[in-house]
Design a protein around this motif. Structure first.
Motif, short mmCIF file in Angstrom:
data_model
loop_
_atom_site.label_atom_id
_atom_site.label_comp_id
_atom_site.label_asym_id
_atom_site.label_seq_id
_atom_site.Cartn_x
_atom_site.Cartn_y
_atom_site.Cartn_z
N ARG A 183 0.84 -1.20 0.00
CA ARG A 183 0.00 0.00 0.00
C ARG A 183 0.88 1.25 0.00
O ARG A 183 1.99 1.23 0.52
CB ARG A 183 -0.93 0.02 1.22
CG ARG A 183 -1.98 -1.05 1.21
CD ARG A 183 -3.07 -0.82 2.23
NE ARG A 183 -2.61 -0.92 3.60
CZ ARG A 183 -3.42 -1.03 4.65
NH1 ARG A 183 -4.74 -1.04 4.46
NH2 ARG A 183 -2.95 -1.13 5.87
N GLY A 238 -3.41 0.34 -3.32
CA GLY A 238 -3.09 -0.87 -2.58
C GLY A 238 -3.31 -2.12 -3.41
O GLY A 238 -4.11 -2.11 -4.36
N LYS A 280 -4.27 7.27 -2.75
CA LYS A 280 -4.01 5.99 -2.10
C LYS A 280 -4.06 4.87 -3.14
O LYS A 280 -4.86 4.92 -4.08
CB LYS A 280 -5.04 5.71 -1.01
CG LYS A 280 -5.07 6.72 0.12
CD LYS A 280 -6.12 6.38 1.15
CE LYS A 280 -6.18 7.41 2.26
NZ LYS A 280 -7.22 7.08 3.27
#
Length: 264
Positions: free
Chosen positions: A60, A77, A75
């Protein structure tokens, strides 16, 4: 609302409130100067052996940039897991990815925001799910470098392309959802230990009690050096329609041990 939904949501809600209360219980430090940017990367794994053999890896990355009252975050991941069946044959049991971008405007304790995210999941039978929406958050306690607790509500549009077998019809579904989020963080032991959680409840507009997602992540990080920490994460995703898309279970839970690096 069905009894099944009330039972599961009730248990997670109770857990979320307890964690939030614990994080907010101790005094908060004064607000520090806002950092211009930060980058956090995490690599983790979990291994089970004996009666059943299972292994999984997690990667991540979080990037945040603040300019005045505006804050932008990105973000991404990915996780991958294998397991063995009763005959000892190894197969891919989980494979999922996610990306998200969000822009917040800091208006005191209120934070209007817009976001867009995309994800896919083998174990939940999703080839591609894209959603975008707007919402507003509120700091339940004044945010500082050592503690935070906030809640938010949002409305979003979601498009789901399910994973299907070759030759089967691809029934893409587009709908609207509500999203309620509660998250918190607390640093202890002179900031060497960080505890945190984030939970989402996302029911559809039209089938509130039948079509919903509930996610919960609880995590702890133990600082090894100024920029490196050892982390433990519990991640659980409940998708009420996963089995109807061909998944083995509506529930997808994992525990990871990881190394976290932070640059700011």
């Amino acid at each position: 609302m069905t009894h099944h939904l009330r039972g599961r949501f009730g248990r997670y809600s109770y857990l979320t409130v307890l964690v939030g209360a614990a994080l907010a219980a101790s005094p908060l430090a004064a607000q520090d100067d806002e950092r211009a940017w930060s980058l956090k990367t995490e690599a983790g794994a979990s291994v089970f052996f004996g009666a059943s053999s299972q292994s999984a890896v997690l990667f991540r990355s979080d990037y945040a940039y603040g300019a005045g009252a505006w804050e932008t975050s990105f973000k991404a991941g990915f996780d991958y897991g294998e397991t063995e069946d009763g005959s000892g044959t190894t197969f891919v049991a989980s494979r999922s990815w996610t990306t998200e971008a969000e822009v917040d405007y800091q208006a005191g304790r209120w934070q209007p925001f817009v976001f867009v995210n995309a994800d896919g999941s083998l174990q939940r039978a999703i080839d591609l799910r894209i959603s975008s929406g707007v919402g507003v958050g509120y700091d339940l306690v004044e945010e500082s470098q050592t503690a935070s607790l906030d809640a938010s509500v949002a409305a979003l549009v979601e498009r789901t392309d399910p994973r299907v077998e070759p030759g089967e019809p691809d029934e893409v579904n587009t709908l609207g959802r509500w999203s309620a989020r509660l998250r918190g963080m607390k640093k202890l032991a002179e900031e060497r230990i960080e505890l945190g959680f984030e939970s989402f409840f996302k029911p559809s507009f039209e089938a509130f009690s039948d079509d919903y997602l509930f996610t919960f992540e609880g995590k702890a990080a133990f600082q090894l050096t100024e920029d490196v920490s050892l982390g433990v994460s519990f991640i659980d995703v409940y998708d009420s329609l996963a089995e109807s898309r061909g998944a083995r279970s509506n529930n997808d839970g994992r525990i990871f041990f990881s190394i976290i690096t932070t640059i700011d």
